[in-house]
Design an enzyme around this catalytic site. Structure first.
Site, PDB file in Angstrom:
ATOM      1  N   PRO A   1      -6.524 -80.445  75.868  1.00 34.71           N
ATOM      2  CA  PRO A   1      -7.058 -81.577  76.420  1.00 34.71           C
ATOM      3  C   PRO A   1      -7.369 -82.765  75.258  1.00 34.71           C
ATOM      4  CG  PRO A   1      -8.925 -80.167  76.574  1.00 34.71           C
ATOM      5  CD  PRO A   1      -7.720 -79.367  76.444  1.00 34.71           C
TER       6      PRO A   1
ATOM      7  N   THR B   1      -1.387 -84.446  73.666  1.00 34.31           N
ATOM      8  CA  THR B   1      -1.611 -85.818  72.929  1.00 34.31           C
ATOM      9  C   THR B   1      -2.899 -85.616  72.148  1.00 34.31           C
ATOM     10  OG1 THR B   1      -0.712 -86.928  74.796  1.00 34.31           O
ATOM     11  CG2 THR B   1      -1.668 -88.423  73.213  1.00 34.31           C
TER      12      THR B   1
ATOM     13  N   LYS C   1       3.998 -91.130  70.892  1.00 39.76           N
ATOM     14  CA  LYS C   1       3.277 -90.979  72.093  1.00 39.76           C
ATOM     15  C   LYS C   1       2.147 -91.900  72.437  1.00 39.76           C
ATOM     16  CE  LYS C   1       1.434 -88.741  75.708  1.00 39.76           C
ATOM     17  NZ  LYS C   1       2.121 -88.857  77.196  1.00 39.76           N
TER      18      LYS C   1
HETATM   19  P1  NAD Z   1      -5.837 -80.157  81.513  1.00 45.00           P
HETATM   20  O1  NAD Z   1      -7.445 -80.318  81.482  1.00 45.00           O
HETATM   21  O2  NAD Z   1      -5.410 -79.911  82.811  1.00 45.00           O
HETATM   22  O3  NAD Z   1      -5.473 -78.866  80.868  1.00 45.00           O
HETATM   23  C1  NAD Z   1      -6.067 -78.268  79.700  1.00 45.00           C
HETATM   24  C2  NAD Z   1      -6.218 -76.864  79.690  1.00 45.00           C
HETATM   25  O4  NAD Z   1      -6.581 -76.347  78.433  1.00 45.00           O
HETATM   26  C3  NAD Z   1      -7.177 -76.370  80.845  1.00 45.00           C
HETATM   27  O5  NAD Z   1      -6.410 -75.214  81.343  1.00 45.00           O
HETATM   28  C4  NAD Z   1      -8.290 -75.843  79.980  1.00 45.00           C
HETATM   29  O6  NAD Z   1      -8.984 -74.756  80.650  1.00 45.00           O
HETATM   30  C5  NAD Z   1      -7.724 -75.502  78.602  1.00 45.00           C
HETATM   31  N1  NAD Z   1      -8.295 -75.595  77.701  1.00 45.00           N
HETATM   32  C6  NAD Z   1      -9.615 -76.454  77.181  1.00 45.00           C
HETATM   33  N2  NAD Z   1     -10.113 -75.837  75.894  1.00 45.00           N
HETATM   34  C7  NAD Z   1      -9.727 -74.896  75.618  1.00 45.00           C
HETATM   35  C8  NAD Z   1      -9.830 -74.058  74.597  1.00 45.00           C
HETATM   36  N3  NAD Z   1     -10.958 -74.085  73.565  1.00 45.00           N
HETATM   37  N4  NAD Z   1      -9.213 -72.883  74.371  1.00 45.00           N
HETATM   38  C9  NAD Z   1      -8.012 -72.652  75.438  1.00 45.00           C
HETATM   39  N5  NAD Z   1      -7.708 -73.306  76.372  1.00 45.00           N
HETATM   40  C10 NAD Z   1      -8.625 -74.606  76.494  1.00 45.00           C
HETATM   41  O7  NAD Z   1      -5.239 -81.347  80.817  1.00 45.00           O
HETATM   42  P2  NAD Z   1      -3.619 -81.748  80.952  1.00 45.00           P
HETATM   43  O8  NAD Z   1      -3.721 -82.876  82.133  1.00 45.00           O
HETATM   44  O9  NAD Z   1      -2.680 -80.680  81.217  1.00 45.00           O
HETATM   45  O10 NAD Z   1      -3.393 -82.305  79.333  1.00 45.00           O
HETATM   46  C11 NAD Z   1      -3.314 -81.469  78.458  1.00 45.00           C
HETATM   47  C12 NAD Z   1      -2.677 -82.467  77.258  1.00 45.00           C
HETATM   48  O11 NAD Z   1      -1.491 -83.132  77.773  1.00 45.00           O
HETATM   49  C13 NAD Z   1      -3.631 -83.709  77.266  1.00 45.00           C
HETATM   50  O12 NAD Z   1      -3.648 -83.788  75.653  1.00 45.00           O
HETATM   51  C14 NAD Z   1      -3.070 -84.921  77.770  1.00 45.00           C
HETATM   52  O13 NAD Z   1      -3.465 -85.877  77.150  1.00 45.00           O
HETATM   53  C15 NAD Z   1      -1.544 -84.479  77.659  1.00 45.00           C
HETATM   54  N6  NAD Z   1      -0.816 -85.311  78.726  1.00 45.00           N
HETATM   55  C16 NAD Z   1      -1.325 -85.130  79.842  1.00 45.00           C
HETATM   56  C17 NAD Z   1      -0.643 -85.666  80.984  1.00 45.00           C
HETATM   57  C18 NAD Z   1      -0.944 -85.632  82.366  1.00 45.00           C
HETATM   58  O14 NAD Z   1      -0.155 -86.319  83.194  1.00 45.00           O
HETATM   59  N7  NAD Z   1      -1.800 -84.854  82.910  1.00 45.00           N
HETATM   60  C19 NAD Z   1       0.879 -86.171  80.799  1.00 45.00           C
HETATM   61  C20 NAD Z   1       1.222 -86.038  79.554  1.00 45.00           C
HETATM   62  C21 NAD Z   1       0.317 -85.631  78.316  1.00 45.00           C
END
Ligand code: NAD
Length: 299
Positions: free
Chosen positions: A67, A96, A172
């Site tokens: 995240p 990101t 990005k």
């Molecule tokens: P999310 O919160 O759904 O997923 C993050 C995952 O990481 C979760 O499963 C969480 O349990 C895990 N996590 C958190 N801390 C952790 C740790 N210390 N060790 C191991 N696992 C851990 O977030 P997302 O929407 O999947 O986004 C992930 C990344 O991608 C972010 O940086 C976001 O900005 C980027 N992003 C998201 C989107 C979108 O549309 N959701 C699009 C492009 C980029």
């Protein structure tokens, strides 16, 4: 590249990306802090590692989708981080993270003989499911070339941005500032038109074949606002983080960002209203409240 990778962060984006790799017969070793998600992956046939360090002792290539920049730094360089792994050679960050932390992580990992590659993605949860993401690579060219066939499974548009850690991240956060601006500007005009008495569905149809079209009018508003499902799949706190990362770079470089600052304030306002966990499409609800109208389905 061997069809065996580690994957950390099986969330909204990481989950579908990892599923696509698995569907192409990649052997996955996964890690996440949420036990229920880990159990799901075990059932799907993935190996499970109890920590990033353990995962880094089992595979040569680790992909992460986490995240925030702080979490990426901790997972990479923390006491139980990937850098403590005995086998890992390549760290691919799909999150990101922003240029500063990407560079810091790359330096920390290099000291352990691990090469970091920026690989932030764009295209949302729908793009992650469909394998249609864009991927912005930065790192040694030969390594990025070797990773490209694997990354094409998750994103059909893989771009090489440059050799320096952080360059992919810069691309990005620029994209996301623009996308965040387009969303707030589009929500504003949808509210205005609705207040005037225009049909929101007709507005979207006109905009999408006219010069006002953008990713919000083409996807987010018709898919998540008009039907009032508010399910783009991207949390407000994460987009707010991306806008912040972009503006921080502008400030570091001394580049004025008149509109960017306003966009940042809009997302800071949403955060101040307790929207961090809400979908980004809910930003329109504030504007609707100010204008006392609802855009889209009202029953
Ligand atoms: P999310 O919160 O759904 O997923 C993050 C995952 O990481 C979760 O499963 C969480 O349990 C895990 N996590 C958190 N801390 C952790 C740790 N210390 N060790 C191991 N696992 C851990 O977030 P997302 O929407 O999947 O986004 C992930 C990344 O991608 C972010 O940086 C976001 O900005 C980027 N992003 C998201 C989107 C979108 O549309 N959701 C699009 C492009 C980029």
């Amino acid at each position: 590249m061997a069809k065996e990778v580690g994957f950390i962060g099986m969330g909204a984006m990481g989950g579908p990306m990892a599923r696509r790799l698995m569907a192409q017969d990649y052997k996955l070793t996964v890690h996440d802090v949420r036990p229920e998600i880990v159990a799901e992956w075990r059932d799907l046939g993935a190996d499970v590692a109890a920590s990033p360090a353990e995962l880094g002792s089992r595979v040569e290539t680790v992909l992460v989708s986490l995240p925030t920049p702080d979490v990426v730094r901790e997972v990479a360089l923390g006491a139980d981080g990937i850098a403590q792994g005995s086998m890992v050679k390549t760290f691919v960050d799909l999150s990101t993270t922003g240029p500063n932390v990407a560079a810091q992580v790359a330096r920390g990992l290099a000291a352990k003989g691990i090469t970091a590659v920026d690989a932030p993605v764009s295209g949302g949860v729908a793009g992650a499911r469909a394998g249609s993401l864009s991927v912005m690579l930065a790192g040694p060219k030969a390594l990025c070339d070797r990773l490209t066939p694997t990354l094409r499974i998750i994103g059909k548009n893989v771009f090489y941005i440059g050799p320096t850690p952080g360059q992919g991240q810069m691309m990005k956060v620029i994209n996301n500032l623009l996308s965040a601006a387009a969303l707030v500007a589009s929500c504003e005009v949808m509210v205005l038109g609705t207040k005037f008495g225009l049909d929101p569905k007709v507005m979207v149809d006109v905009l999408n074949v006219s010069s006002g079209r953008n990713s919000a009018t083409e996807e987010k508003i018709p898919r998540a606002v008009l039907p009032r499902t508010f399910d783009v799949g991207f949390r407000t706190e994460l987009l707010h983080k991306d806008v912040r990362l972009c503006i921080e770079q502008a400030e570091q470089l001394g580049v004025p960002m008149w509109l960017g600052q306003t966009v940042r304030q809009m997302w800071a306002f949403a955060m101040s209203q307790g929207d961090g966990q809400q979908d980004i499409s809910t930003i329109i609800k504030h504007m609707e409240r100010w204008a006392q109208v609802t855009v889209g389905k009202t029953d």
